[in-house]
Design a protein around this motif. Structure first.
Motif, PDB file in Angstrom:
ATOM      1  N   ASP A 358      22.412  46.771  -0.525  1.00  0.00           N
ATOM      2  CA  ASP A 358      21.158  45.760   0.136  1.00  0.00           C
ATOM      3  C   ASP A 358      21.952  44.646   0.390  1.00  0.00           C
ATOM      4  O   ASP A 358      21.690  43.133  -0.330  1.00  0.00           O
ATOM      5  CB  ASP A 358      20.920  45.647  -0.861  1.00  0.00           C
ATOM      6  N   ARG A 390      24.172  53.498   5.996  1.00  0.00           N
ATOM      7  CA  ARG A 390      24.538  54.348   4.697  1.00  0.00           C
ATOM      8  C   ARG A 390      24.560  55.389   5.152  1.00  0.00           C
ATOM      9  O   ARG A 390      25.134  56.228   5.058  1.00  0.00           O
ATOM     10  CB  ARG A 390      23.691  53.456   3.939  1.00  0.00           C
ATOM     11  N   LYS A 391      22.978  56.074   5.509  1.00  0.00           N
ATOM     12  CA  LYS A 391      22.962  57.171   6.071  1.00  0.00           C
ATOM     13  C   LYS A 391      24.878  57.767   7.262  1.00  0.00           C
ATOM     14  O   LYS A 391      25.291  59.032   6.354  1.00  0.00           O
ATOM     15  CB  LYS A 391      22.017  57.966   6.980  1.00  0.00           C
ATOM     16  N   LYS A 412      22.893  52.878  -5.408  1.00  0.00           N
ATOM     17  CA  LYS A 412      21.505  52.745  -4.735  1.00  0.00           C
ATOM     18  C   LYS A 412      21.101  53.742  -6.141  1.00  0.00           C
ATOM     19  O   LYS A 412      19.408  52.992  -6.763  1.00  0.00           O
ATOM     20  CB  LYS A 412      21.538  53.366  -3.853  1.00  0.00           C
ATOM     21  N   THR A 417      13.986  51.371  -2.219  1.00  0.00           N
ATOM     22  CA  THR A 417      14.156  50.696  -1.137  1.00  0.00           C
ATOM     23  C   THR A 417      16.175  49.783  -0.455  1.00  0.00           C
ATOM     24  O   THR A 417      16.423  50.384  -1.666  1.00  0.00           O
ATOM     25  CB  THR A 417      13.079  49.184  -0.993  1.00  0.00           C
ATOM     26  N   MET A 418      15.907  49.897   0.790  1.00  0.00           N
ATOM     27  CA  MET A 418      16.880  49.415   0.727  1.00  0.00           C
ATOM     28  C   MET A 418      16.976  47.834   1.819  1.00  0.00           C
ATOM     29  O   MET A 418      16.178  47.873   2.612  1.00  0.00           O
ATOM     30  CB  MET A 418      18.171  50.111   1.602  1.00  0.00           C
ATOM     31  N   TRP A 427      14.183  53.933   1.075  1.00  0.00           N
ATOM     32  CA  TRP A 427      15.448  55.151   0.320  1.00  0.00           C
ATOM     33  C   TRP A 427      15.058  55.975  -0.520  1.00  0.00           C
ATOM     34  O   TRP A 427      14.508  55.395  -1.657  1.00  0.00           O
ATOM     35  CB  TRP A 427      16.981  53.735   1.226  1.00  0.00           C
ATOM     36  N   ASP A 428      15.783  56.960  -0.327  1.00  0.00           N
ATOM     37  CA  ASP A 428      15.917  58.065  -1.044  1.00  0.00           C
ATOM     38  C   ASP A 428      17.505  58.248  -1.186  1.00  0.00           C
ATOM     39  O   ASP A 428      17.752  59.385  -0.835  1.00  0.00           O
ATOM     40  CB  ASP A 428      15.374  59.061  -1.293  1.00  0.00           C
ATOM     41  N   GLU A 429      18.369  57.864  -2.108  1.00  0.00           N
ATOM     42  CA  GLU A 429      19.853  58.293  -2.168  1.00  0.00           C
ATOM     43  C   GLU A 429      20.022  59.956  -2.693  1.00  0.00           C
ATOM     44  O   GLU A 429      20.901  59.774  -1.373  1.00  0.00           O
ATOM     45  CB  GLU A 429      21.103  57.669  -3.178  1.00  0.00           C
ATOM     46  N   VAL A 432      18.285  61.550   0.585  1.00  0.00           N
ATOM     47  CA  VAL A 432      19.396  61.426   2.017  1.00  0.00           C
ATOM     48  C   VAL A 432      21.077  62.746   1.675  1.00  0.00           C
ATOM     49  O   VAL A 432      20.840  63.239   2.589  1.00  0.00           O
ATOM     50  CB  VAL A 432      19.571  60.346   1.520  1.00  0.00           C
TER      51      VAL A 432
END
Length: 614
Positions: A358, A390-391, A412, A417-418, A427-429, A432
């Protein structure tokens, strides 16, 4: 803009704003905490897990519970992920949550309390009854102006007990209590605050704290931590925890101790803790049918990094590597810890991928370079990549992971969110990571399908090529063999052995002399399905193949056994019409044509081998 406003407006103005906003929020909702037993859990790490476990224990005891933590919000059976980018929500939201919990009939509230939340008066006008201390290590040092200030801010929660309203719930007075981790060197500081009862817990049998009257000490025996969880014994009750790591054993013991102070039976505590299989965003094993181990964890401090890597090492497979994907928060927060995170990762990883966590308005490159300095200064000999997206970093890690590897996605957890620049991106680690793995597997399947199509096409081409070569071979043989003139040599020895060499086929055959009197007795119909080899019969003049009249391709070799025509090479019997040959009991042959179609004497006949028939 926010940082500019903070510089312009005096600090005491902000403090007054926070205080008044907390007061009017509590007033608006009728000071809801006064009618419930409120437990505040604080510390550097373990707060969320302890809060979650304590709630599960209280539920197992049949009590109506509400929870506010960085992981979840919960009101009785209703549970939902914390959608805010903060552990302890704002003053209005917190009082509203307490009101809704009260309205739903909750008697117990468990709140994860942070130092930043306390600094902004989010704890104000919440009447806490139990203050719980998990552990303390360096965090938020810049925000608080050093470790001692950070510790003192945590202490405000414990100090608030003496000023909180004394309650009578269901006709029973509720005392003020402190529960603290005696194995932490800072425990005494928190135990020195006023309370009716003080409880410590310890895996090191530390039941005495100098100058502090301890009401109860919870000190289990025989803690054993393994890749299958943790085991310990308390008052004759054996506990087995399914979640990994020594730090989680401490979290469970903390929850157990708090529940015990609230009168919950150990057996109920045992069942509740053993039923906890995982904690969202905390050492969360991600399973998308991949062969490597994938773990998502919120770890973002040096102490939590140490704990996570220690646990990862304990489950590391023999030939597996540890791959770490992480970054560090921006916004000027805790810059001191960035090199430390790098150092810890370097000491425990084989491959590190630095990426955004972040960054807020701070330059992501600067943040990652701060971490990189700690990695380089540690003498790291593994592989290091910097991928800000990050992805893309997650994709790189997944593509790089071998079957026995362990991949850690840190920082995360369950955050939704990020924050990059001024934008808050959904965002959902875990989601993803799962999608990246599935997309990779689908790509592999597509590649496998393409490979199979290519392989089938290649096999067809080979088959066609071999068929063409075979037809060419037999065509050449057919042209050269039918007449006796094409036989290069044909002679008899005194022991009645005929030696035959055929031009084109490069076939040299030695067979005992035979006397086939009627070759026409082998009809085309009988050999229609005989295969694609050659059939030879021998007389004193030479060698004559039998042909399939439709395809003009030679049929299988005719074998003579025990003086009789018995089999062709693919194992089909020769039918009536072939006269018995009686002169030669034994036959031998060398051949270079197709060898094995199920020959009865030897199923392992190979091309060009010598076959002896007796």
């Amino acid at each position: 803009m926010k940082s500019l406003i903070k510089k312009i407006i005096p600090k005491n103005v902000f403090q007054a704003y926070h205080f008044l906003w907390a007061f009017f929020s509590a007033l608006f909702f009728g000071f809801p905490s006064k009618s419930m037993i409120v437990v505040g859990v604080t510390g550097t790490k373990g707060k969320s897990t302890t809060t979650y476990m304590l709630a599960k224990v209280l539920e197992e005891a049949g009590l109506a519970v509400a929870v506010s933590s960085s992981l979840i919000f919960k009101i009785k059976e209703k549970e939902w992920i914390n959608p805010y980018h903060m552990t302890m929500v704002g003053r209005y939201r917190m009082q509203k949550f307490l009101y809704e919990a009260k309205k739903a009939g909750c008697k117990y509230i468990v709140i994860e309390v942070t130092s930043e939340g306390i600094a902004q008066a989010r704890h104000k006008f919440i009447d806490f009854d139990i203050a719980v201390f998990t552990n303390l290590s360096e965090e938020h040092l810049e925000a608080h102006g050093g470790f001692e200030n950070y510790k003192k801010t945590k202490g405000i929660l414990f100090d608030s007990l003496k000023r909180s309203k004394r309650k009578n719930i269901d006709g029973k007075p509720v005392g003020k209590m402190i529960v603290a981790n005696a194995d932490d060197e800072n425990a005494k500081y928190f135990l020195n605050f006023e309370a009716d009862k003080k409880c410590v817990f310890s895996f090191k049998n530390k039941c005495e704290v100098s100058g502090v009257e301890i009401f109860k000490c919870v000190a289990p025996m025989d803690l054993k931590v393994s890749s299958g969880g943790s085991d310990f014994v308390l008052d004759g009750v054996e506990f087995h925890l399914n979640i990994l790591g020594e730090f989680n054993a401490y979290n469970a013991l903390c929850a157990l101790s708090a529940a015990n102070m609230l009168g919950v039976d150990l057996k109920k505590t045992k069942k509740a803790l053993e039923d906890v299989k995982e904690i969202q965003g905390r050492m969360k094993f991600v399973n998308a049918d991949q062969k490597f181990t994938a773990i998502v964890d919120l770890a973002h401090t040096p102490s939590s990094f140490e704990a996570v890597f220690k646990t990862a090492k304990s489950i590391q497979k023999e030939n597996g590597k540890i791959i770490a994907v992480f970054g560090s928060a921006g916004g000027g927060r805790d810059k001191w810890k960035r090199p430390e995170l790098g150092r810890i990762a370097a000491e425990n990883s084989d491959y590190i991928i630095l990426t955004n966590e972040d960054p807020y308005l701070e330059d992501p490159t600067e943040i990652l370079n701060n971490i990189k300095s700690g990695i380089e200064n540690s003498g790291f000999s593994g592989k290091l990549d910097i991928i800000e997206d990050r992805k893309e970093a997650i994709l790189k890690a997944v593509l790089s992971a071998a079957d026995d590897d362990t991949v850690l996605f840190l920082g995360k957890g369950t955050e939704k969110t990020m924050v990059i620049g001024g934008n808050s991106i959904p965002w959902d680690e875990e989601e993803v990571v799962i999608n990246v793995i599935k997309n990779m597997k689908n790509g592999e399947k597509g590649s496998q399908v393409s490979f199979m199509v290519l392989l089938v096409a290649l096999l067809v081409l080979v088959f066609v090529g071999l068929s063409f070569a075979k037809n060419l071979f037999f065509s050449t043989l057919r042209e050269n063999v039918p007449n006796k003139e094409n036989i290069l040599s044909s002679s008899f020895t005194d022991d009645s052995i005929v030696h035959v060499s055929i031009d084109g086929a490069e076939l040299i055959t030695e067979v005992a002399k035979s006397d086939v009197k009627k070759s026409k007795g082998l009809s085309d119909r009988q050999f229609l399905n005989a295969g694609s080899g050659m059939l030879f019969v021998f007389d004193k003049s030479g060698v004559y193949p039998f042909w399939n009249k439709d395809t003009h391709i030679p049929l299988d070799i005719l074998w003579i056994e025990n003086g009789k025509v018995a089999h062709i090479l693919d194992g089909l019997p020769v039918y009536n019409g072939v006269e018995t040959i009686t002169e030669f009991p034994n036959v031998s042959a060398n051949f270079v044509l197709e060898a094995n179609h199920g020959f009865v004497k030897d199923n392992n006949v190979k091309l060009g081998s010598k076959v002896i028939i007796k």
